[in-house]
Design an enzyme around this catalytic site. Structure first.
Site, PDB file in Angstrom:
ATOM      1  N   SER A 586      11.166  28.745   7.514  1.00 10.77           N
ATOM      2  CA  SER A 586      13.190  28.301   6.924  1.00 10.77           C
ATOM      3  C   SER A 586      13.826  29.389   5.815  1.00 10.77           C
ATOM      4  O   SER A 586      13.530  30.156   6.688  1.00 10.77           O
ATOM      5  CB  SER A 586      12.383  26.469   6.539  1.00 10.77           C
ATOM      6  N   ASP A 672      16.105  21.075  14.840  1.00 12.31           N
ATOM      7  CA  ASP A 672      16.424  21.147  14.093  1.00 12.31           C
ATOM      8  C   ASP A 672      17.753  21.383  13.796  1.00 12.31           C
ATOM      9  O   ASP A 672      18.329  21.407  14.158  1.00 12.31           O
ATOM     10  CB  ASP A 672      15.549  22.284  13.962  1.00 12.31           C
ATOM     11  N   HIS A 707      12.862  20.688  13.071  1.00  9.11           N
ATOM     12  CA  HIS A 707      11.999  21.499  11.823  1.00  9.11           C
ATOM     13  C   HIS A 707      10.826  21.818  11.819  1.00  9.11           C
ATOM     14  O   HIS A 707      10.342  23.006  11.840  1.00  9.11           O
ATOM     15  CB  HIS A 707      12.674  21.007  10.905  1.00  9.11           C
TER      16      HIS A 707
END
Length: 736
Positions: A586, A672, A707
């Protein structure tokens, strides 16, 4: 060490469709922006071709992946149970069963008012008197992806509100179950943000929805039993969105129009107040409403001041109701950078005064309130800690000296407050963990200091903590700042010989990378790989200034700190560049992209998961998910040319060049909504086109994940085995 991943075939070549972007006089031509359209069959075909290429390139690792998967599974007690937690008239817990991917949420009645001893933890199935509340395995049947959002039982124990996501986009469907009959109510609420909070009388259920940018922005009140609510929202310019359903009109109780702010909802631990939290990264406001008046109006606890963050919790001290406010406002003209705690009478806000003063490098994170205790969560010396004030027999308010730290022998460890839903609990549930000690759940008797071990995470097979060591080292950044580095290795490792190292990093949003045990890491450690964590600026390990020195116009410190840690590990003989693999996800994926451009020669491999590597394109477009809320973290390049130029200078995607990039594994998820798959796909295309090293750049897209990747523990173990096998291969720890 040589790269062990085969390079016999070429990666798929993405077509180029130049897209011109111009801001503040700067022009960037993006050849791969067309990969943004997830509904385009050609985009899907390209991702699937990349997946096939990655599978071919890593095919020789299949036996190693199988070994690692079996190791993870053999070390895990698959039929297991969490430590029961008392709430109301029941003990609540989660069970897992061998062969089943998801947890089973259960409860059993307490024996009586004085029953504070958790039922015996069973490792082989249900316990006596059990009621199954929710079995995710049943609900997940027929779905490639499953995520449980809300799971909230009403105060009287009758109703269960739960929400599920079967796509991975974090849009949940909320339902209500009658726990006495097992039947579902006709209430079905689509498009919620995941959580749900009951009113004390169980007549109403509060929930959140998100806007088009996936920002939680609106709180709704639903009348239980009133029927379904549709997902259609109509915008009223004066009052915000209206939500109407076929059977009910849910009431909008709060809407936050400022796109920088996220909204949260919950209740105080005392269950006396409902609370709304609206906050950007730098400013917040809390609203409260008495549980005795759930249809009333929320009122602000301490207003909203730009640049001031605060939270509030209800406490009853000396028979009077207070809000304890953790804040970073000024005290006597001095900014409480690392936060302070004020106490404010609920019935007289003007009598607010300081309870715990600000102390530099003593980062106060939270205060939890109980009938007999206050629990302070704070951070010092780059580690999370607890301190407890006993309120029993006290008429006066406690002071700083009344908070007694909870200490453990292990130097590098984490301690935090566990689940303690009961306001009148006679003891506190705490959780301890370290890099080498499996997580422990304990009950703490505050008056005596006695700790009762309720459960230590089970590691099957021969595992001995003494076989491993965790140490803290310090690297020196370019500006002289000392950067903490945590290193875990086998105790019998030969320190005189450089070893393969996995170096993790994150460094954003004031999120800290704290000590914690990982069964999966054993598959690396036992093969001679040391696991290190770079606690770089931008995270929260060393207090608020540590975060401030790694965001907006100081963001490059995050990247150069990580490079300094890598150089430190090489220069001190811990490892060599060919044996060093970097890993981040991320915002940590952005870190991976930046260091790949800054110092590709320092790494044998880089693994980037759901990487935020095209930040400028994303943050320039307010219509994309979560863009405006990110401006406090990264700056606003749309309106500020200085911010634009600064992000332009480090954005990984835009700064890809003809460089000898190390072997790279890029992981993303098609569904995501936090970091769109587009960023990874575009980045991989440019890297594959530009790298001069001959080492493969691999892109792997989870087509049915969010995610956090795939759902279900067995799929997650498979994914972990895939990543670990690749790390072992490119670091030279094993031969493919």
């Amino acid at each position: 060490m040589t790269n062990r991943v085969e390079t016999s075939s070429a990666p798929p070549v993405a077509k180029k469709i130049p897209a011109r972007r111009e801001h503040h006089g700067d022009v960037f031509v993006d050849d791969y922006e067309w990969l943004r359209d997830k509904d385009d069959p050609e985009v899907v075909a390209y991702l699937e071709a990349q997946n096939a290429y990655t599978e071919t390139q890593t095919a020789s690792l299949a036996p190693l992946r199988s070994d690692i998967y079996n190791e993870i599974r053999s070390r895990t007690q698959e039929t297991d149970m969490s430590v029961p937690v008392r709430s109301g008239r029941f003990w609540y817990y989660v069970r897992t069963e061998e062969g089943k991917s998801y947890g089973i949420r259960c409860r059993r009645p307490i024996a009586g008012d004085d029953d504070w001893t958790p039922p015996e933890i069973a490792g082989d199935g249900p316990i006596e008197g059990e009621q199954i509340l929710f079995d995710s395995n049943v609900e997940a049947e027929g779905h490639e992806f499953f995520s449980l959002g809300a799971h909230s039982v009403s105060h009287d124990g009758r109703w269960l509100a739960y929400s599920t996501d079967t796509v991975g986009d974090e849009r949940y469907t909320l339902r209500i179950k009658d726990l006495e009959t097992g039947e579902l109510l006709p209430d079905v609420i689509e498009g919620t943000a995941g959580g749900a909070t009951w009113s004390k009388d169980a007549k109403y259920l509060f929930y959140l929805t998100v806007d088009d940018a996936w920002r939680p922005d609106t709180v709704w009140r639903h009348t239980v039993g009133a029927g379904s609510t549709s997902t259609s929202l109509s915008m009223n310019a004066a009052s915000g969105p209206d939500r109407t359903g076929s059977g009910t009109d849910d009431v909008r109780v709060f809407h936050e129009p400022d796109e920088r702010y996220w909204v949260g909802f919950g209740a105080t631990h005392s269950e006396e107040y409902l609370m709304i939290a609206a906050g950007s990264k730098l400013t917040s406001e809390i609203f409260a409403l008495s549980m005795n008046d759930p249809t009333g109006e929320f009122t602000s606890v301490a207003g909203r001041t730009e640049g001031v963050e605060y939270s509030a919790e209800h406490a009853r001290l000396g028979g009077r109701d207070y809000f304890l406010i953790v804040h970073n406002d000024e005290i006597d003209g001095v900014k409480a950078v690392d936060f302070a705690v004020d106490v404010m009478p609920v019935d007289d806000p003007s009598a607010r005064r300081n309870l715990l003063p600000h102390r530099p490098s003593f980062r106060i994170e939270d205060v939890d309130c109980f009938a007999d205790y206050l629990v302070l969560s704070y951070r010092e010396d780059a580690l999370p800690r607890l301190a407890i004030a006993d309120l029993r027999g006290r008429d006066a308010l406690p002071g700083a000296d009344d908070f007694v730290p909870v200490t453990f022998d292990q130097e590098l460890c984490s301690v935090g407050l566990g689940p303690n839903p009961e306001w009148d609990t006679p003891h506190l549930r705490i959780v301890y963990g370290s890099y080498v000690d499996p997580t422990e759940v304990l009950d703490l008797d505050v008056s005596t200091g006695e700790r009762t071990l309720l459960k230590r995470a089970v590691v099957l097979g021969e595992y001995h903590p003494a076989d491993y060591v965790a140490e803290r080292e310090w690297a020196v950044a370019d500006d002289g700042t000392r950067i903490p580095v945590s290193i875990v290795r086998r105790a019998d490792a030969d320190r005189g010989v450089p070893a393969p190292v996995l170096l993790n990093g994150y460094g954003a949003y004031e999120i800290s990378s704290d000590p914690g045990f990982s069964v999966q890491a054993l598959s690396l450690l036992d093969r001679g790989v040391a696991v290190a964590t770079a606690h770089v600026r931008g995270g929260g390990e060393m207090g608020r200034d540590w975060y401030e020195e790694g965001r907006v116009l100081a963001k490059k410190n995050t990247f150069t700190d990580f490079v300094a840690v890598a150089r430190h590990l090489v220069e001190t003989g811990v490892t060599t560049p060919g044996q060093l693999v970097a890993d981040g996800g991320s915002a940590g994926g952005l870190l991976m992209g930046a260091v790949a451009n800054l110092a590709p020669e320092l790494f044998g491999g880089i693994l980037a998961a759901v990487p935020f590597v095209d930040p400028l394109t994303s943050i320039l477009d307010p219509s994309l998910p979560l863009t405006v809320t990110e401006w406090d973290e990264w700056g606003d390049p749309l309106h500020d040319p200085e911010i634009y130029a600064y992000i332009r200078s480090y954005a990984p995607y835009e700064n890809v060049a003809e460089l000898p990039y190390p072997a790279m594994l890029i992981l993303t998820s098609f569904q995501d909504t936090r970091v769109l798959f587009t960023e990874a796909a575009k980045w991989a295309a440019r890297l594959q086109e530009s790298t001069t090293s001959g080492k493969p750049v691999l892109l792997r897209t989870e087509m049915n994940g969010g995610h956090g990747g795939p759902s279900g523990r067995y799929r997650q173990w498979e994914e972990a085995a895939f990543e670990l096998a690749w790390i072992l291969s490119v670091s030279g720890a094993v031969s493919a």
